[in-house]
Motif scaffolding. Structure first.
Motif, PDB file in Angstrom:
ATOM      1  N   ALA A 116       0.863  -1.192   0.000  1.00  0.00           N
ATOM      2  CA  ALA A 116       0.000   0.000   0.000  1.00  0.00           C
ATOM      3  C   ALA A 116       0.899   1.242   0.000  1.00  0.00           C
ATOM      4  N   VAL A 117       1.439   1.574  -1.154  1.00  0.00           N
ATOM      5  CA  VAL A 117       2.460   2.615  -1.239  1.00  0.00           C
ATOM      6  C   VAL A 117       1.877   3.996  -0.944  1.00  0.00           C
ATOM      7  N   TRP A 118       0.713   4.302  -1.515  1.00  0.00           N
ATOM      8  CA  TRP A 118       0.130   5.615  -1.252  1.00  0.00           C
ATOM      9  C   TRP A 118      -0.168   5.782   0.231  1.00  0.00           C
ATOM     10  N   GLU A 119      -0.719   4.768   0.860  1.00  0.00           N
ATOM     11  CA  GLU A 119      -1.051   4.861   2.281  1.00  0.00           C
ATOM     12  C   GLU A 119       0.209   5.114   3.115  1.00  0.00           C
ATOM     13  N   ALA A 120       1.286   4.413   2.804  1.00  0.00           N
ATOM     14  CA  ALA A 120       2.544   4.630   3.528  1.00  0.00           C
ATOM     15  C   ALA A 120       3.112   6.014   3.244  1.00  0.00           C
ATOM     16  N   THR A 121       2.959   6.478   2.004  1.00  0.00           N
ATOM     17  CA  THR A 121       3.486   7.789   1.624  1.00  0.00           C
ATOM     18  C   THR A 121       2.760   8.904   2.365  1.00  0.00           C
ATOM     19  N   ALA A 122       1.446   8.827   2.426  1.00  0.00           N
ATOM     20  CA  ALA A 122       0.670   9.872   3.103  1.00  0.00           C
ATOM     21  C   ALA A 122       1.067   9.974   4.570  1.00  0.00           C
ATOM     22  N   ARG A 196       1.656   6.484  -9.978  1.00  0.00           N
ATOM     23  CA  ARG A 196       3.086   6.307 -10.212  1.00  0.00           C
ATOM     24  C   ARG A 196       3.761   5.740  -8.965  1.00  0.00           C
ATOM     25  N   LEU A 197       3.328   6.173  -7.801  1.00  0.00           N
ATOM     26  CA  LEU A 197       3.897   5.661  -6.564  1.00  0.00           C
ATOM     27  C   LEU A 197       3.594   4.176  -6.400  1.00  0.00           C
ATOM     28  N   GLU A 198       2.368   3.777  -6.667  1.00  0.00           N
ATOM     29  CA  GLU A 198       1.998   2.368  -6.494  1.00  0.00           C
ATOM     30  C   GLU A 198       2.807   1.458  -7.406  1.00  0.00           C
ATOM     31  N   ASP A 199       3.256   1.969  -8.539  1.00  0.00           N
ATOM     32  CA  ASP A 199       4.011   1.154  -9.484  1.00  0.00           C
ATOM     33  C   ASP A 199       5.359   0.701  -8.936  1.00  0.00           C
ATOM     34  N   VAL A 200       5.850   1.306  -7.850  1.00  0.00           N
ATOM     35  CA  VAL A 200       7.157   0.904  -7.333  1.00  0.00           C
ATOM     36  C   VAL A 200       7.120  -0.508  -6.762  1.00  0.00           C
ATOM     37  N   CYS A 201       5.928  -1.053  -6.539  1.00  0.00           N
ATOM     38  CA  CYS A 201       5.842  -2.434  -6.055  1.00  0.00           C
ATOM     39  C   CYS A 201       6.411  -3.424  -7.055  1.00  0.00           C
ATOM     40  N   GLU A 202       6.501  -3.020  -8.306  1.00  0.00           N
ATOM     41  CA  GLU A 202       7.033  -3.905  -9.348  1.00  0.00           C
ATOM     42  C   GLU A 202       8.547  -3.803  -9.465  1.00  0.00           C
ATOM     43  N   ALA A 207      15.748   0.304  -6.792  1.00  0.00           N
ATOM     44  CA  ALA A 207      15.101   1.054  -7.869  1.00  0.00           C
ATOM     45  C   ALA A 207      13.830   1.735  -7.356  1.00  0.00           C
ATOM     46  N   ALA A 208      13.133   1.079  -6.461  1.00  0.00           N
ATOM     47  CA  ALA A 208      11.925   1.670  -5.887  1.00  0.00           C
ATOM     48  C   ALA A 208      12.257   2.926  -5.110  1.00  0.00           C
ATOM     49  N   ARG A 209      13.333   2.883  -4.329  1.00  0.00           N
ATOM     50  CA  ARG A 209      13.727   4.063  -3.555  1.00  0.00           C
ATOM     51  C   ARG A 209      14.125   5.200  -4.479  1.00  0.00           C
ATOM     52  N   ARG A 210      14.795   4.871  -5.577  1.00  0.00           N
ATOM     53  CA  ARG A 210      15.170   5.922  -6.536  1.00  0.00           C
ATOM     54  C   ARG A 210      13.933   6.543  -7.164  1.00  0.00           C
ATOM     55  N   ARG A 211      12.938   5.734  -7.472  1.00  0.00           N
ATOM     56  CA  ARG A 211      11.690   6.274  -8.022  1.00  0.00           C
ATOM     57  C   ARG A 211      11.005   7.185  -7.002  1.00  0.00           C
ATOM     58  N   LEU A 212      11.003   6.777  -5.757  1.00  0.00           N
ATOM     59  CA  LEU A 212      10.335   7.565  -4.724  1.00  0.00           C
ATOM     60  C   LEU A 212      10.995   8.927  -4.534  1.00  0.00           C
ATOM     61  N   VAL A 213      12.320   8.964  -4.517  1.00  0.00           N
ATOM     62  CA  VAL A 213      12.987  10.252  -4.282  1.00  0.00           C
ATOM     63  C   VAL A 213      12.874  11.178  -5.491  1.00  0.00           C
ATOM     64  N   SER A 214      12.409  10.670  -6.625  1.00  0.00           N
ATOM     65  CA  SER A 214      12.198  11.540  -7.780  1.00  0.00           C
ATOM     66  C   SER A 214      10.936  12.380  -7.638  1.00  0.00           C
ATOM     67  N   VAL A 215      10.113  12.052  -6.646  1.00  0.00           N
ATOM     68  CA  VAL A 215       8.891  12.814  -6.390  1.00  0.00           C
ATOM     69  C   VAL A 215       9.230  13.992  -5.480  1.00  0.00           C
TER      70      VAL A 215
END
Length: 303
Positions: A116-122, A196-202, A207-215
């Motif tokens: 649940a990436v969005w939930e963790a992000t919020a 876009r955030l939820e897609d990091v589960c794949e 790589a997921a952390r790099r995608r997250l810090v691009s936000v």
């Protein structure tokens, strides 16, 4: 009310269900997650829809799961991952010393993976730049004011808010729950990018952390916190935390105060499992001595 779906399973390794899921809770009054009467109750918005689940573990070690709502089947399908089935510590071999002792003392502590990436992000954005108590209060108010109760019976649980609604919240609404303009902007921006955030589960964890810090608004600290909860990232280290460097320096070197650089140096021998070491320290309740002047909170939203 009969559950929409139910199942039971056993992990191939030991599991302490409560210890594994406790780090997902945003304070003892988290409206989305409750520990009650030997069971864990959790609400989430799954890709299949909103749902509630109840997990418990009898003495035989099996995990039982019941779920209600549109996303019930999805929760059951991924329940073993939530409980750490993908958490592989087979190559974690700490040498003699504290970390080895803590690992042997907590064989059932696994790293949960909510997806649940969005939930963790919020929730993580709300924890930027403020104390835990203030962040937990803002999370409770955000959930209660911008969401609705979770489907199903049991203790009162609320679903995390949908990102579309959060993205449209005016600044004064967020100010009313204790979120100043900077975090409010980061929260609304992340909500707009939720898909876009939820897609990091794949992706794999680095790589997921790099995608997250691009936000914008998500730095190394935030990315590590999100990856820890949503992805079960065993190597996530929240660089920029106020307390963590002191905790690591005290536990691993007997030094009452530390820095990010010293923390990373001490954790380097455990690369690949640095987040696991942090989880073991937290589970054991190890804290650095609390003395000396209180330092101002650091702005971790840029880290």
């Amino acid at each position: 009310m009969e559950p929409s779906a139910q199942r039971a399973f056993r992990l191939p390794r030991a599991l302490d269900l409560a210890a594994t899921l406790r780090p997902l809770q945003r304070g003892p009054l988290d409206p989305t997650l409750r520990f009650e009467a030997g069971a864990v109750w959790r609400a989430s918005r799954t890709p299949a829809g909103p749902a509630r689940e109840r997990l418990w573990q009898p003495p035989d070690g099996r995990v039982h799961v019941e779920a209600w709502g549109q996303g019930a089947e999805w929760l059951l399908e991924h329940a073993s991952e939530l409980c750490g089935s993908l958490d592989d510590d087979s190559d974690f071999r700490p040498g003699d010393g504290l970390v080895r002792a803590l690992h042997r003392r907590a064989p059932g502590l696994r790293l949960a993976r909510t997806q649940a990436v969005w939930e963790a992000t919020a929730a993580t954005i709300l924890e930027q730049r403020v104390t835990g108590l203030d962040a937990w209060r803002s999370w409770r108010l955000l959930v209660r004011r911008q969401s609705e109760p979770a489907p199903g019976p049991g203790p009162q649980l609320w679903l995390p808010p949908v990102p579309e609604r959060v993205a449209r919240l005016p600044l004064h609404e967020l100010a009313g729950i204790g979120v100043e303009a900077k975090r409010a902007a980061a929260l609304r921006r992340a909500a707009a990018l939720a898909k876009r955030l939820e897609d990091v589960c794949e992706l794999d964890p680095p790589a997921a952390r790099r995608r997250l810090v691009s936000v914008p608004g998500l730095g190394l600290w935030s990315a590590a916190e999100i990856a820890r909860v949503a992805l079960g990232d065993a190597d996530a280290v929240p660089v920029g935390d106020y307390h963590l460097p002191h905790q690591v320096a005290w536990a691993l070197a007997g030094e009452p105060r530390g820095s990010d650089e010293r923390m990373l140096e001490l954790l380097e021998p455990y690369r690949g499992h640095r987040g696991r070491v942090l989880a073991l320290l937290n589970h054991a309740g190890i804290r650095a001595p609390a003395y000396g002047p209180r330092q101002p909170l650091r702005d971790i939203s840029k880290l």
